[in-house]
Scaffold this active site. Sequence first.
Site, PDB file in Angstrom:
ATOM      1  N   CYS A 218     -15.326 -32.436   1.412  1.00 52.87           N
ATOM      2  CA  CYS A 218     -13.917 -31.824   1.256  1.00 52.87           C
ATOM      3  C   CYS A 218     -13.155 -32.744   1.187  1.00 52.87           C
ATOM      4  CB  CYS A 218     -13.911 -31.009   2.883  1.00 52.87           C
ATOM      5  SG  CYS A 218     -14.029 -32.117   4.125  1.00 52.87           S
TER       6      CYS A 218
ATOM      7  N   GLU B 196     -27.270 -33.555  13.272  1.00 49.39           N
ATOM      8  CA  GLU B 196     -25.850 -33.238  13.472  1.00 49.39           C
ATOM      9  C   GLU B 196     -25.468 -34.056  14.878  1.00 49.39           C
ATOM     10  OE1 GLU B 196     -23.042 -31.612  12.639  1.00 49.39           O
ATOM     11  OE2 GLU B 196     -22.169 -31.740  14.683  1.00 49.39           O
TER      12      GLU B 196
HETATM   13  N1  SAH Z   1     -22.797 -28.401   6.800  1.00 52.82           N
HETATM   14  C1  SAH Z   1     -21.929 -27.617   7.824  1.00 52.82           C
HETATM   15  C2  SAH Z   1     -20.776 -28.449   7.882  1.00 52.82           C
HETATM   16  C3  SAH Z   1     -20.691 -29.704   8.209  1.00 52.82           C
HETATM   17  S1  SAH Z   1     -19.102 -30.423   8.630  1.00 52.82           S
HETATM   18  C4  SAH Z   1     -21.752 -26.301   7.176  1.00 52.82           C
HETATM   19  O1  SAH Z   1     -21.539 -25.927   6.069  1.00 52.82           O
HETATM   20  O2  SAH Z   1     -21.636 -25.253   7.992  1.00 52.82           O
HETATM   21  C5  SAH Z   1     -19.451 -32.082   9.241  1.00 52.82           C
HETATM   22  C6  SAH Z   1     -20.329 -32.183  10.626  1.00 52.82           C
HETATM   23  O3  SAH Z   1     -20.738 -33.344  10.605  1.00 52.82           O
HETATM   24  C7  SAH Z   1     -19.937 -31.514  11.818  1.00 52.82           C
HETATM   25  O4  SAH Z   1     -20.657 -30.544  12.278  1.00 52.82           O
HETATM   26  C8  SAH Z   1     -19.735 -32.626  12.589  1.00 52.82           C
HETATM   27  O5  SAH Z   1     -19.924 -32.375  14.057  1.00 52.82           O
HETATM   28  C9  SAH Z   1     -20.877 -33.576  11.961  1.00 52.82           C
HETATM   29  N2  SAH Z   1     -20.770 -35.112  12.170  1.00 52.82           N
HETATM   30  C10 SAH Z   1     -19.605 -35.720  12.318  1.00 52.82           C
HETATM   31  N3  SAH Z   1     -19.668 -37.201  12.516  1.00 52.82           N
HETATM   32  C11 SAH Z   1     -21.123 -37.046  12.740  1.00 52.82           C
HETATM   33  C12 SAH Z   1     -21.977 -38.128  12.820  1.00 52.82           C
HETATM   34  N4  SAH Z   1     -21.634 -39.523  13.026  1.00 52.82           N
HETATM   35  N5  SAH Z   1     -23.319 -37.955  12.992  1.00 52.82           N
HETATM   36  C13 SAH Z   1     -23.684 -36.738  12.965  1.00 52.82           C
HETATM   37  N6  SAH Z   1     -23.002 -35.604  12.606  1.00 52.82           N
HETATM   38  C14 SAH Z   1     -21.581 -35.902  12.354  1.00 52.82           C
END
Ligand code: SAH
Length: 482
Positions: A440, A364
């Site tokens: 989403c 993340e």
């Molecule tokens: N699976 C989680 C929600 C994920 S939302 C749940 O169910 O609670 C998508 C996530 O991707 C976010 O937390 C965001 O911070 C992360 N994200 C976005 N771009 C990213 C990147 N380039 N590298 C790593 N994480 C990323």
Amino acid sequence: MLLFFDFTIQTMKLKKTKAKLLFEQVEILEAAAEGNSIAKVDDMVVFVPFVVPGDVVDLEVYRKKKNFAQAKAIKFHKYSSLRVEPMCEHFTRCGGCKWQTMDYQSQVFYKQKQVKDNLERIAHLDCSNMLPILPSENQKEYRNKLEYTFSTKSWKEVYDKTVEDQGAFGFHVPGFFDKVLEIEYCGLQKSPSNEIRNHLREYCRNRQLPFYDIRNHQGLMRNLIIRTSTTGDLMVVVVFAMQSEEIIPLLEEIKIEFPQITSLMYCVNEKFNDTLGDQDIMLYSGKDHIEEVMTTFDGEGQLRFKIRPKTFYQTNSAQAERLYHQAAEFAGITKDDIVYDLYTGCGTIANYVATMAKKVVGVEYVEDAVEDARLNSEFNNINNTVFYAGDMAKILTEDFIKENGKPDVIIIDPPRAGMAESVINQILETQARKIVYISCNPAPQARDLMLLTTKYEIGRIRPVDMFPHTHHVENIVELILK
Ligand code: SAH
């Protein structure tokens, strides 16, 4: 039944300089992206908000391009049989819940269709095995988090320039960065969400506490965040724009008026933008977190999650549990499996599947979220998870995979824009037995699936409705290594 909206008020505001293009007696054909519905006039697609398939309306065009136009309904000749009474009086003015005049069955029908259309059109996938969309059990009060804004500029249909603007406290109006629609009642969060907001508004008006003016960076009252949980915890964060001796009396008032609040917090945000990620949030009374619980996959245990003010948690808790359950079922994880949970947020999915796997690796971007993920593993006595913070494209390398073990199953839940191509290529390199792709936003998901299907075949597909009355839809796809 409130079927008759006074569209004349809105049209009065349109510029009268050009002759308006009108289409008469047009039937609305279906619901489309971004909460608009679609009509067709001589092969031209017309996008129309706040109407329902089956309505027959007169349309006034306010934007015209070569192949499509955007229009407003100005007169109704027939009301669709899919119509229901909107759940709040702010419909058509507030940016949320654009589908609230459509019955729920039709909402989920069009969400499923949206996913299917995207996967078929963009990725040319065969969707004959698509499972029926998982509807949300709660269609009201399903959100566990709402954020309200104070502004010196209120949004009203008709501006009476002789009356001084009292400002507003409610939701941002789309398309206006400084205008806020005052909200009396919102059906999205359970009580006492409305009561707290309305009480705070009256308190501020009585004490003449100035609402924040974002253009001039002046005023005291900035935002209010309310978070609820299924355990009955209640977090309230009041955001001020500057230090003031009014802060403590205001917090004391809320504390006494709403004893059910379990975490009362505040923040002094002196920046030019509203994001709180880099701000200190102070505890005034109660606990520094709320607690959420989730039934485990086997239905026998419970997972507990600590949610701090900046922690991300899926906004529809009940439906999040069903989403994870479905994703885990698609994943078919065994005790010998190494699972990667990519874009793990605060590790909720990683912790959810941990007891089923040998090891779970979460990645993340946001460091605070990774800290929450580790805390929540600890909180649940889970010790086979490991979390890394950083950009996916940089973290997910060959060396990383050597170090953490080749994944048997990969769960991905990327942001709305989907994944970078380099990340998809790295995922393809791993040759994981299974990939479960949660998204989403069906269009970027379809684009990513085109690349993934070079090595994987599509298994089951299941859309999930996390946000009733909006056009948003979540979709889970199972991919099996060819
Ligand atoms: N699976 C989680 C929600 C994920 S939302 C749940 O169910 O609670 C998508 C996530 O991707 C976010 O937390 C965001 O911070 C992360 N994200 C976005 N771009 C990213 C990147 N380039 N590298 C790593 N994480 C990323």
